[in-house]
Design a protein around this motif. Structure first.
Motif, PDB file in Angstrom:
ATOM      1  N   PHE A  96       0.847  -1.321   0.021  1.00 47.57           N
ATOM      2  CA  PHE A  96       0.153   0.072  -0.040  1.00 47.57           C
ATOM      3  C   PHE A  96       0.926   1.228  -0.226  1.00 47.57           C
ATOM      4  O   PHE A  96       0.454   2.244   0.682  1.00 47.57           O
ATOM      5  CB  PHE A  96      -0.856   0.082   1.304  1.00 47.57           C
ATOM      6  N   GLY A  97       2.017   1.153  -0.755  1.00 47.03           N
ATOM      7  CA  GLY A  97       2.773   2.364  -1.065  1.00 47.03           C
ATOM      8  C   GLY A  97       2.657   2.941  -2.355  1.00 47.03           C
ATOM      9  O   GLY A  97       1.450   2.535  -3.062  1.00 47.03           O
ATOM     10  N   THR A  98       3.708   3.671  -2.942  1.00 42.83           N
ATOM     11  CA  THR A  98       3.567   4.087  -4.292  1.00 42.83           C
ATOM     12  C   THR A  98       3.368   2.880  -5.254  1.00 42.83           C
ATOM     13  O   THR A  98       3.991   1.703  -4.988  1.00 42.83           O
ATOM     14  CB  THR A  98       4.726   4.997  -4.592  1.00 42.83           C
ATOM     15  N   ILE A  99       2.949   3.066  -6.387  1.00 43.16           N
ATOM     16  CA  ILE A  99       2.966   2.298  -7.413  1.00 43.16           C
ATOM     17  C   ILE A  99       4.504   1.690  -7.789  1.00 43.16           C
ATOM     18  O   ILE A  99       4.888   0.636  -8.157  1.00 43.16           O
ATOM     19  CB  ILE A  99       2.217   2.568  -8.683  1.00 43.16           C
ATOM     20  N   TYR A 100       5.211   2.855  -7.834  1.00 49.36           N
ATOM     21  CA  TYR A 100       6.921   2.710  -8.308  1.00 49.36           C
ATOM     22  C   TYR A 100       7.431   1.548  -7.166  1.00 49.36           C
ATOM     23  O   TYR A 100       8.279   0.883  -7.619  1.00 49.36           O
ATOM     24  CB  TYR A 100       7.378   3.971  -8.072  1.00 49.36           C
ATOM     25  N   ASP A 101       7.057   1.660  -5.944  1.00 51.02           N
ATOM     26  CA  ASP A 101       7.586   0.636  -4.918  1.00 51.02           C
ATOM     27  C   ASP A 101       6.983  -0.730  -4.787  1.00 51.02           C
ATOM     28  O   ASP A 101       7.769  -1.366  -4.464  1.00 51.02           O
ATOM     29  CB  ASP A 101       7.117   1.056  -3.577  1.00 51.02           C
ATOM     30  N   HIS A 115       4.144 -14.650  -0.460  1.00 46.20           N
ATOM     31  CA  HIS A 115       3.132 -14.068  -1.565  1.00 46.20           C
ATOM     32  C   HIS A 115       3.107 -12.660  -1.452  1.00 46.20           C
ATOM     33  O   HIS A 115       2.912 -12.011  -0.213  1.00 46.20           O
ATOM     34  CB  HIS A 115       2.063 -14.944  -1.608  1.00 46.20           C
ATOM     35  N   VAL A 116       2.670 -11.851  -2.578  1.00 42.78           N
ATOM     36  CA  VAL A 116       2.470 -10.550  -2.529  1.00 42.78           C
ATOM     37  C   VAL A 116       1.122 -10.170  -3.335  1.00 42.78           C
ATOM     38  O   VAL A 116       0.596 -10.636  -4.339  1.00 42.78           O
ATOM     39  CB  VAL A 116       3.566  -9.834  -3.370  1.00 42.78           C
ATOM     40  N   MET A 117       0.317  -9.192  -2.672  1.00 45.89           N
ATOM     41  CA  MET A 117      -0.876  -8.806  -3.233  1.00 45.89           C
ATOM     42  C   MET A 117      -0.607  -6.919  -3.442  1.00 45.89           C
ATOM     43  O   MET A 117      -0.194  -6.597  -2.288  1.00 45.89           O
ATOM     44  CB  MET A 117      -2.104  -9.108  -2.500  1.00 45.89           C
ATOM     45  N   VAL A 118      -0.546  -6.619  -4.692  1.00 46.52           N
ATOM     46  CA  VAL A 118      -0.570  -4.894  -4.647  1.00 46.52           C
ATOM     47  C   VAL A 118      -1.628  -4.492  -5.212  1.00 46.52           C
ATOM     48  O   VAL A 118      -2.575  -4.865  -5.600  1.00 46.52           O
ATOM     49  CB  VAL A 118       0.661  -4.870  -5.792  1.00 46.52           C
ATOM     50  N   GLU A 119      -1.876  -3.233  -4.464  1.00 52.10           N
ATOM     51  CA  GLU A 119      -2.977  -2.399  -4.969  1.00 52.10           C
ATOM     52  C   GLU A 119      -2.876  -2.007  -6.721  1.00 52.10           C
ATOM     53  O   GLU A 119      -1.741  -2.031  -7.192  1.00 52.10           O
ATOM     54  CB  GLU A 119      -3.134  -1.042  -4.206  1.00 52.10           C
ATOM     55  N   LEU A 144      -0.763 -11.009  -6.817  1.00 50.17           N
ATOM     56  CA  LEU A 144      -1.994 -10.894  -7.079  1.00 50.17           C
ATOM     57  C   LEU A 144      -2.150  -9.056  -7.050  1.00 50.17           C
ATOM     58  O   LEU A 144      -1.441  -8.295  -6.708  1.00 50.17           O
ATOM     59  CB  LEU A 144      -2.976 -11.091  -5.972  1.00 50.17           C
ATOM     60  N   THR A 145      -3.098  -8.683  -7.908  1.00 49.47           N
ATOM     61  CA  THR A 145      -3.344  -7.186  -8.006  1.00 49.47           C
ATOM     62  C   THR A 145      -4.816  -6.961  -7.664  1.00 49.47           C
ATOM     63  O   THR A 145      -5.705  -7.662  -7.972  1.00 49.47           O
ATOM     64  CB  THR A 145      -3.267  -6.982  -9.469  1.00 49.47           C
ATOM     65  N   ASN A 146      -5.054  -6.197  -6.596  1.00 51.64           N
ATOM     66  CA  ASN A 146      -6.538  -5.689  -6.308  1.00 51.64           C
ATOM     67  C   ASN A 146      -7.152  -4.613  -6.702  1.00 51.64           C
ATOM     68  O   ASN A 146      -6.620  -3.531  -6.816  1.00 51.64           O
ATOM     69  CB  ASN A 146      -6.271  -5.619  -4.654  1.00 51.64           C
TER      70      ASN A 146
END
Length: 365
Positions: A96-101, A115-119, A144-146
């Motif tokens: 839940f940081g910047t998209i660049y991160d 495992h990773v889920m990104v916004e 995953l992408t939320n």
């Protein structure tokens, strides 16, 4: 009678306890707090599916505000990902940081098998996305992408009406509208606004912030098919507020027999996330997350469905994440949260940025 009731209650309690032992909460760490969608996970009711075991946020003031708001202890807040891993071992993380991160989060946790889920969107660029995909595949993790629209009952119903019930025939056109009056206008907090309007940290403005929704939904409805070409127009209608990025974007995707129009805006008078699907014999309009209007033919009467909902675990991003981590669900390539779907999304966004810059149609290889 009282003894019988007590016995039944005891059996019921033991059953619940046994189920909880078999499916203990998945240990999840929250990486970053500057994306205000983080309130989604911090403020959700306890469903017994996940346990937040750590938060990474170097901005102490922001961390104190959010932990106080949601009743978490600052004892689980760490300044870096390294500091987190010295104390706790999460099974999954949510970014839940910047998209660049997003890339750095995957670079850190994928080699550890976490495992990773990104916004949304998956990445700040197609180059970043390819690196993230390679890491996920190499280390056998789920990435995953939320998206908010993934959990709409209306989107699932529309998909079933198109592909399972064949109610409108082949898709000929999809139109998706996403946006609001603007992040500054709706009063997002300073930490979010700072990077959301930075082309390096967010990729673009409304084009990436809201264009990704339509690209994601189109890829899902088209069963993972990539468009043949992408054309985009962007504008900055409020340069005094958004001098570095676009606040208006229209993206047109062309498939062999289908056209998709994605309208992404920080200029809508009201917030909206709605979708229109037109087939050979009918049309479906998803007005919001729970309502659909449909008409099957020119002379047919319009019908309306309301209170549409998804069932668990497909009704919540973190319930789904827990199910995926436990191996109860295996994402399919075209699924809204799946990595392959979102790689196509990144191809579309990358081509849209190229097109907006050049003024020309970009053909995908």
């Amino acid at each position: 009678m009282k003894r019988v009731f007590t016995f039944i209650l005891a059996i019921f309690s033991l059953t619940i306890m046994k189920a909880q032992e078999q499916n203990p909460p998945v240990k999840v760490a929250v990486i970053g707090l500057t994306h205000t969608h983080v309130h989604w996970i911090l403020g959700r009711e306890d469903r017994g599916d996940i346990e937040i075991v750590g938060i990474v946020e170097p901005n102490t003031d922001l961390a104190e505000r959010y932990t106080k708001q949601h009743g978490f202890s600052m004892d689980i807040v760490y300044p870096t990902m390294d500091a987190l891993m010295e104390i706790v071992k999460p099974q999954a993380v949510t970014a839940f940081g910047t998209i660049y991160d997003h890339l750095s989060v995957v670079e850190f946790f994928a080699p550890k098998g976490i495992h990773v889920m990104v916004e949304k969107p998956l990445a700040v660029s197609l180059d970043h996305a390819k690196k993230m995909q390679a890491l996920a595949q190499k280390h056998n993790i789920h990435l995953l992408t939320n998206y908010e629209t993934t959990w709409y009952g209306s989107t699932l119903k529309a998909y079933k009406m198109v592909h399972q019930d064949n109610m409108i025939g082949d898709i000929r056109k999809i139109v998706v509208h996403d946006g609001h009056p603007g992040p500054n206008e709706i009063g997002v907090n300073e930490e979010f606004l700072e990077w959301l309007t930075d082309p390096k940290l967010n990729g673009a403005g409304a084009l990436t912030d809201f264009g990704c929704y339509g690209a994601n939904l189109a890829t899902w409805l088209m069963k993972g098919e990539r468009p043949q070409s992408v054309f985009a127009m962007t504008a900055t209608n409020k340069p005094d507020i958004y001098p570095k990025v676009d606040d208006e974007a229209t993206i047109v995707l062309q498939y062999p027999k289908t056209q998709v129009i994605i309208q992404a805006s920080w200029n809508w008078p009201v917030s909206r996330k709605d979708m229109e699907v037109y087939g050979v014999t009918g049309q479906i309009i998803a007005d919001n997350g729970s309502t659909i209007r449909y008409q099957l033919g020119d002379n047919a009467q319009e019908q309306k469905l309301t209170d549409l909902k998804k069932e668990s675990p497909n009704d919540d991003p973190f319930t789904l994440l827990a199910a995926v981590v436990r191996g109860q669900i295996t994402p399919q390539d075209a699924d809204l949260s799946a990595l392959q779907n979102n790689m196509v999304v990144m191809e579309i966004l990358d081509a849209a940025m190229q097109s907006a810059k050049s003024g020309k149609v970009v053909k995908l290889k």
